[in-house]
Design an enzyme around this catalytic site. Sequence first.
Site, PDB file in Angstrom:
ATOM      1  N   TYR A 115      55.793  33.482  30.860  1.00  0.00           N
ATOM      2  CA  TYR A 115      56.025  32.127  31.367  1.00  0.00           C
ATOM      3  C   TYR A 115      55.778  31.082  30.285  1.00  0.00           C
ATOM      4  O   TYR A 115      54.827  31.207  29.507  1.00  0.00           O
ATOM      5  CB  TYR A 115      55.100  31.836  32.555  1.00  0.00           C
ATOM      6  CG  TYR A 115      55.346  30.464  33.134  1.00  0.00           C
ATOM      7  CD1 TYR A 115      56.413  30.260  34.002  1.00  0.00           C
ATOM      8  CD2 TYR A 115      54.561  29.375  32.781  1.00  0.00           C
ATOM      9  CE1 TYR A 115      56.677  29.001  34.510  1.00  0.00           C
ATOM     10  CE2 TYR A 115      54.821  28.111  33.289  1.00  0.00           C
ATOM     11  CZ  TYR A 115      55.877  27.933  34.157  1.00  0.00           C
ATOM     12  OH  TYR A 115      56.147  26.685  34.646  1.00  0.00           O
ATOM     13  N   TRP A 117      57.428  26.996  28.577  1.00  0.00           N
ATOM     14  CA  TRP A 117      58.550  26.084  28.377  1.00  0.00           C
ATOM     15  C   TRP A 117      59.309  26.328  27.090  1.00  0.00           C
ATOM     16  O   TRP A 117      60.407  25.810  26.927  1.00  0.00           O
ATOM     17  CB  TRP A 117      58.041  24.643  28.416  1.00  0.00           C
ATOM     18  CG  TRP A 117      58.072  24.061  29.774  1.00  0.00           C
ATOM     19  CD1 TRP A 117      57.469  24.557  30.893  1.00  0.00           C
ATOM     20  CD2 TRP A 117      58.740  22.849  30.158  1.00  0.00           C
ATOM     21  NE1 TRP A 117      57.714  23.721  31.955  1.00  0.00           N
ATOM     22  CE2 TRP A 117      58.487  22.659  31.525  1.00  0.00           C
ATOM     23  CE3 TRP A 117      59.500  21.904  29.479  1.00  0.00           C
ATOM     24  CZ2 TRP A 117      58.975  21.573  32.234  1.00  0.00           C
ATOM     25  CZ3 TRP A 117      59.987  20.817  30.181  1.00  0.00           C
ATOM     26  CH2 TRP A 117      59.736  20.676  31.551  1.00  0.00           C
TER      27      TRP A 117
HETATM   28  N1  MGD Z   1      54.660  13.497  29.207  1.00  0.00           N
HETATM   29  C1  MGD Z   1      54.743  14.648  29.881  1.00  0.00           C
HETATM   30  N2  MGD Z   1      55.557  14.717  30.965  1.00  0.00           N
HETATM   31  C2  MGD Z   1      55.611  15.882  31.675  1.00  0.00           C
HETATM   32  C3  MGD Z   1      54.891  17.033  31.298  1.00  0.00           C
HETATM   33  C4  MGD Z   1      54.033  16.920  30.149  1.00  0.00           C
HETATM   34  O1  MGD Z   1      53.349  17.889  29.765  1.00  0.00           O
HETATM   35  N3  MGD Z   1      53.993  15.722  29.483  1.00  0.00           N
HETATM   36  N4  MGD Z   1      55.005  18.196  32.026  1.00  0.00           N
HETATM   37  C5  MGD Z   1      56.176  18.343  32.904  1.00  0.00           C
HETATM   38  C6  MGD Z   1      55.984  19.402  33.913  1.00  0.00           C
HETATM   39  S1  MGD Z   1      56.070  21.012  33.405  1.00  0.00           S
HETATM   40  C7  MGD Z   1      55.837  19.153  35.228  1.00  0.00           C
HETATM   41  S2  MGD Z   1      55.737  20.443  36.351  1.00  0.00           S
HETATM   42  C8  MGD Z   1      55.784  17.792  35.755  1.00  0.00           C
HETATM   43  C9  MGD Z   1      54.652  17.658  36.764  1.00  0.00           C
HETATM   44  O2  MGD Z   1      54.772  16.491  37.463  1.00  0.00           O
HETATM   45  P1  MGD Z   1      53.574  16.065  38.436  1.00  0.00           P
HETATM   46  O3  MGD Z   1      53.054  17.254  39.130  1.00  0.00           O
HETATM   47  O4  MGD Z   1      54.069  14.940  39.248  1.00  0.00           O
HETATM   48  O5  MGD Z   1      52.558  15.518  37.340  1.00  0.00           O
HETATM   49  P2  MGD Z   1      50.994  15.315  37.199  1.00  0.00           P
HETATM   50  O6  MGD Z   1      50.861  14.382  36.042  1.00  0.00           O
HETATM   51  O7  MGD Z   1      50.294  16.612  37.093  1.00  0.00           O
HETATM   52  O8  MGD Z   1      50.523  14.606  38.540  1.00  0.00           O
HETATM   53  C10 MGD Z   1      51.000  13.339  38.945  1.00  0.00           C
HETATM   54  C11 MGD Z   1      49.906  12.571  39.607  1.00  0.00           C
HETATM   55  O9  MGD Z   1      49.538  13.155  40.848  1.00  0.00           O
HETATM   56  C12 MGD Z   1      48.262  12.623  41.189  1.00  0.00           C
HETATM   57  N5  MGD Z   1      47.515  13.530  42.061  1.00  0.00           N
HETATM   58  C13 MGD Z   1      46.803  14.619  41.699  1.00  0.00           C
HETATM   59  N6  MGD Z   1      46.227  15.188  42.792  1.00  0.00           N
HETATM   60  C14 MGD Z   1      46.583  14.435  43.852  1.00  0.00           C
HETATM   61  C15 MGD Z   1      46.321  14.510  45.262  1.00  0.00           C
HETATM   62  O10 MGD Z   1      45.645  15.390  45.764  1.00  0.00           O
HETATM   63  N7  MGD Z   1      46.886  13.549  46.033  1.00  0.00           N
HETATM   64  C16 MGD Z   1      47.662  12.554  45.529  1.00  0.00           C
HETATM   65  N8  MGD Z   1      48.190  11.686  46.374  1.00  0.00           N
HETATM   66  N9  MGD Z   1      47.908  12.461  44.206  1.00  0.00           N
HETATM   67  C17 MGD Z   1      47.401  13.389  43.389  1.00  0.00           C
HETATM   68  C18 MGD Z   1      47.525  12.447  39.881  1.00  0.00           C
HETATM   69  O11 MGD Z   1      46.830  11.205  39.882  1.00  0.00           O
HETATM   70  C19 MGD Z   1      48.602  12.564  38.835  1.00  0.00           C
HETATM   71  O12 MGD Z   1      48.580  11.568  37.847  1.00  0.00           O
HETATM   72  O13 MGD Z   1      55.570  16.871  34.694  1.00  0.00           O
HETATM   73  C20 MGD Z   1      56.509  17.050  33.622  1.00  0.00           C
HETATM   74  N10 MGD Z   1      56.434  15.900  32.755  1.00  0.00           N
HETATM   75  N1  MGD Z   2      44.846  22.482  34.946  1.00  0.00           N
HETATM   76  C1  MGD Z   2      46.177  22.456  34.987  1.00  0.00           C
HETATM   77  N2  MGD Z   2      46.883  23.404  34.344  1.00  0.00           N
HETATM   78  C2  MGD Z   2      48.232  23.386  34.351  1.00  0.00           C
HETATM   79  C3  MGD Z   2      48.921  22.361  35.057  1.00  0.00           C
HETATM   80  C4  MGD Z   2      48.157  21.376  35.756  1.00  0.00           C
HETATM   81  O1  MGD Z   2      48.699  20.476  36.413  1.00  0.00           O
HETATM   82  N3  MGD Z   2      46.791  21.440  35.685  1.00  0.00           N
HETATM   83  N4  MGD Z   2      50.279  22.332  35.032  1.00  0.00           N
HETATM   84  C5  MGD Z   2      50.974  23.598  34.814  1.00  0.00           C
HETATM   85  C6  MGD Z   2      52.401  23.432  34.569  1.00  0.00           C
HETATM   86  S1  MGD Z   2      53.255  22.471  35.689  1.00  0.00           S
HETATM   87  C7  MGD Z   2      53.047  24.063  33.546  1.00  0.00           C
HETATM   88  S2  MGD Z   2      54.767  24.000  33.503  1.00  0.00           S
HETATM   89  C8  MGD Z   2      52.335  24.868  32.526  1.00  0.00           C
HETATM   90  C9  MGD Z   2      52.944  24.736  31.114  1.00  0.00           C
HETATM   91  O2  MGD Z   2      52.545  25.771  30.320  1.00  0.00           O
HETATM   92  P1  MGD Z   2      53.405  26.282  29.055  1.00  0.00           P
HETATM   93  O3  MGD Z   2      54.862  26.096  29.303  1.00  0.00           O
HETATM   94  O4  MGD Z   2      52.934  27.646  28.696  1.00  0.00           O
HETATM   95  O5  MGD Z   2      52.930  25.263  27.938  1.00  0.00           O
HETATM   96  P2  MGD Z   2      53.563  24.880  26.539  1.00  0.00           P
HETATM   97  O6  MGD Z   2      52.497  24.164  25.781  1.00  0.00           O
HETATM   98  O7  MGD Z   2      54.842  24.147  26.740  1.00  0.00           O
HETATM   99  O8  MGD Z   2      53.800  26.280  25.835  1.00  0.00           O
HETATM  100  C10 MGD Z   2      54.954  26.600  25.140  1.00  0.00           C
HETATM  101  C11 MGD Z   2      54.590  27.476  23.935  1.00  0.00           C
HETATM  102  O9  MGD Z   2      55.812  27.937  23.358  1.00  0.00           O
HETATM  103  C12 MGD Z   2      55.753  27.779  21.943  1.00  0.00           C
HETATM  104  N5  MGD Z   2      57.135  27.665  21.453  1.00  0.00           N
HETATM  105  C13 MGD Z   2      57.922  26.567  21.380  1.00  0.00           C
HETATM  106  N6  MGD Z   2      59.117  26.881  20.880  1.00  0.00           N
HETATM  107  C14 MGD Z   2      59.095  28.197  20.619  1.00  0.00           C
HETATM  108  C15 MGD Z   2      60.069  29.117  20.091  1.00  0.00           C
HETATM  109  O10 MGD Z   2      61.200  28.773  19.760  1.00  0.00           O
HETATM  110  N7  MGD Z   2      59.693  30.418  19.991  1.00  0.00           N
HETATM  111  C16 MGD Z   2      58.460  30.855  20.336  1.00  0.00           C
HETATM  112  N8  MGD Z   2      58.204  32.155  20.199  1.00  0.00           N
HETATM  113  N9  MGD Z   2      57.524  30.010  20.832  1.00  0.00           N
HETATM  114  C17 MGD Z   2      57.851  28.717  20.963  1.00  0.00           C
HETATM  115  C18 MGD Z   2      54.932  26.534  21.746  1.00  0.00           C
HETATM  116  O11 MGD Z   2      54.423  26.456  20.428  1.00  0.00           O
HETATM  117  C19 MGD Z   2      53.853  26.714  22.840  1.00  0.00           C
HETATM  118  O12 MGD Z   2      52.780  27.458  22.350  1.00  0.00           O
HETATM  119  O13 MGD Z   2      50.954  24.468  32.511  1.00  0.00           O
HETATM  120  C20 MGD Z   2      50.350  24.550  33.800  1.00  0.00           C
HETATM  121  N10 MGD Z   2      48.917  24.337  33.693  1.00  0.00           N
HETATM  122 MO    MO Z   3      55.480  22.414  35.028  1.00  0.00          MO
END
Ligand code: MGD
Ligand code: MGD
Ligand code: MO
Length: 775
Positions: A115, A117
């Site tokens: 898993y 991104w």
């Molecule tokens: N810049 C940036 N953007 C991203 C990402 C990133 O790493 N960096 N990651 C991307 C990914 S993979 C995903 S899945 C999306 C996730 O998108 P979201 O899940 O929407 O993102 P979060 O920032 O985890 O949470 C949004 C807000 O939900 C609020 N929240 C947390 N718990 C609760 C709760 O129990 N109740 C309520 N009402 N609010 C709550 C928090 O205050 C938080 O700031 O974002 C994407 N966008």
């Molecule tokens: N506590 C907490 N934990 C969370 C979340 C949260 O809300 N709270 N949110 C979760 C969510 S929504 C998500 S989506 C996950 C995200 O978790 P990940 O998707 O695992 O996070 P990334 O940092 O995007 O990891 C991507 C990795 O791929 C590597 N990479 C990039 N390009 C390449 C390539 O071309 N080849 C190879 N071999 N590697 C490459 C990067 O260097 C990096 O190490 O985290 C989750 N974890």
């Molecule tokens: Mo995510």
Amino acid sequence: MSETDTHFVPHSSHWGSFRVRAVDEDTIEVRPHELDTEPSPIIQNAVDSVRHRARIDRPYVRRGWLEGTPREGDARRGVDEYVPLEWTEAERLLSAEVRRVYDEHGPTGVFGGSYGWSSAGRFHHAQSQVHRFLNSVGGYVRSVTTYSLGAGMVIVPRVAGDKYNVIYGGSTWTDLITSGELMLCFGGISTKNAAVNPGGPTSHIARQSVRDLGAAGVDLVNVSPIRSDLDDAPSQWVPVRPGTDVALMLGLAFELIRVGRVDREFLASHTTGYEKFEPYVLGTTDGVAKTAEWAAEICDIPAETIVALAGEIAQKKTFICVAPSLQRAEHGEQPIWMGITLAAMLGGIGLPGEGFGIGLGSMGYFGNQPNLYKSPSLPQGVNACDDFIPVARIADMLLNPGTEYDFNGERKTYPDIKLVYWAGGNPFHHHQDLFRLHDAFQRPDTVVVHDAFWTSTAKHADFVFPATMTLERVDIASAANEPNMIAMKPALAPFAEAKDDYDIFAALAGHLGVEDVFTEGRTSAEWVEHLYGLWRERLHAAGQDCPSFDEFWEHGSAEVPLEREPLSWLHEFRADPVANPLDTPSGRLEIFSDTIASFGYDDCAGHSTWMEPEEWLGGELADSYPLALISNQPAGRLHSQLDMGSASQVTKSKGRELLTIHPDDAARRILVDGDTVRVSSPRESSFLATVRVSDVVRDGVVQVATGAWFDPDFAERTCRHGNPNAVTMDRGTSKLGQGCIGQLCLVEVERIDGPVPDSHPHVPPRGASREAARK
Ligand SMILES: Nc1nc2c(c(=O)[nH]1)N[C@H]1C(S)=C(S)[C@@H](COP(=O)(O)OP(=O)(O)OC[C@H]3O[C@@H](n4cnc5c(=O)[nH]c(N)nc54)[C@H](O)[C@@H]3O)O[C@H]1N2
Ligand SMILES: Nc1nc2c(c(=O)[nH]1)N[C@H]1C(S)=C(S)[C@@H](COP(=O)(O)OP(=O)(O)OC[C@H]3O[C@@H](n4cnc5c(=O)[nH]c(N)nc54)[C@H](O)[C@@H]3O)O[C@H]1N2
Ligand SMILES: [Mo]
């Protein structure tokens, strides 16, 4: 087309398209792409990363693995030293090990879920590459659902049918601006998150769309523990306690019933099971009426506010939006199900500007018009193994082979994994309770990781293969609901001995006798052109014009046809529910699901239900851990990617992640801005962080972004850098969804007086070269 260019060439990332130029052979300059109206600062992270000392320069093997120390139970992964290898030797050693595992254990001994991104190119997408490779060799145990929407991806199809419609088609910005009146946003509309769109956004319209909503007079209600979750336009803040939104929605539902504003006609024609749900709200089934006062007690929102809010949503066209964050928590299925239920009670589902949606502002694609044609992608082949785990059960699987567990109505058994193969993900960023994951990673015989950087995951591997970054190779960027495709041109030559994942897999496939199956005789450049050609054929078949590959490459971008019709979730179903039934057992929205009820789970009933989480501010554990930690997405980076870059570094202080705490909670602990604190959890683990005192968070709540590179002190069970997953809970949302619950847990925060350990997360391990990179 493979040579590097001294001019600004087009390129792309999950956080936006940009232009890049090589200043010299190790230095780049980046500037926004002219197509992007509101570029993200995250594009600058590439500049400091591309030749950072944390780049992996050549293949390595872990010393303990090489010396054949007992592999099972070997506790050295994560702390061991590494031995450099020549490419040919690395390929020979690993392919022999892959062969051994398949011969002795078959594909159920191989975990290839991998898993993560990865990076933005459509061809070099590392997860697709590793899946294609393992399918060529014999198959693998895969993972299903995502960390993003683990609970959502299970509950939505069960109660509303086709998840595509709900997850991607909730509504569009245009519809909401034109027809909306009130938006009730659980988790806000946090547009820093919309900077990101997997595959490569070419425009960033979310912030402007929220400003337009404000200008159009749409009332915005930010239901969130954090005020700044909706700050692009004026909004009303409802600072709910984390994890209690279902109770708030039930309080609103009770009020709608009390004042007679339930759309019973819509419920009768388009839903099923409301008659079993209403008695629960009224308290006839469990003796507890879900009144505004009842909800107020749980959510810590005044009952008058709840009554007033119910009055507003009853009067105005209302769109209910739930952020994915709410379902990355204990019982995460419930806020989504209850949001759909509440929207159904209001009766606006399927009408422009009304109804229900997931994730507006959470990702670039939400709210945009969808693509008419699927983006190019690498075919992954056919998996000969049909076993899988819900993605966030990785540590459970590794620690408990042969153990039974529940998932979405099935009784499953964890496989006995001998080989773990990861490319394009960072489980030691994304998974919960990382000290437990560290233990789990000692179990397999062999762990293989490809990455461009020495992440903590790479430091837990036996074989570490250096991948190129996108900036060093040719690819195509294309994302869902984006109007352009970008030609990703290289700016630099590959770093040191780094290779494209594709070439690494092609060589291994050669050793394993399946090179033709994996490569189909194409070089990576030929694949890129081939995938573009397949996309072009789709457009031609539909009578659409489309530039040739050479024209596209020369121009640097191509227009992507988008759906023109305004979208509104389920508008066809609304218009005629008999002719256009949903893909649910009843063909309707299921407010009560007989199927879910038939599973007999103690943690997911037949209708949406308020269940106390184990870790929340109203529970017993809050006596010892009185603060709710929110670990949300970072503003300055994507997850853990390019954490050493300037846009990420400016969000930290004193080399650690910032922990935001309310002034009252800070005063109680005698904390001021810049203090170093230990954040500890019931898991007897902790992380260090630097304090920022601010009333953007409600009292009782602290917030830290995810993605600081894990910098563990295993003896102390602490992360010196501030990775919240050092303390989060590693359990499933419920037996139904088994999603990740990383967003919320309980903690205590204390100032560290005296010496504080430095954090050096971005360094290679012992034995690996620290010199090769210039920076
Ligand atoms: N810049 C940036 N953007 C991203 C990402 C990133 O790493 N960096 N990651 C991307 C990914 S993979 C995903 S899945 C999306 C996730 O998108 P979201 O899940 O929407 O993102 P979060 O920032 O985890 O949470 C949004 C807000 O939900 C609020 N929240 C947390 N718990 C609760 C709760 O129990 N109740 C309520 N009402 N609010 C709550 C928090 O205050 C938080 O700031 O974002 C994407 N966008
Ligand atoms: N506590 C907490 N934990 C969370 C979340 C949260 O809300 N709270 N949110 C979760 C969510 S929504 C998500 S989506 C996950 C995200 O978790 P990940 O998707 O695992 O996070 P990334 O940092 O995007 O990891 C991507 C990795 O791929 C590597 N990479 C990039 N390009 C390449 C390539 O071309 N080849 C190879 N071999 N590697 C490459 C990067 O260097 C990096 O190490 O985290 C989750 N974890
Ligand atoms: Mo995510």
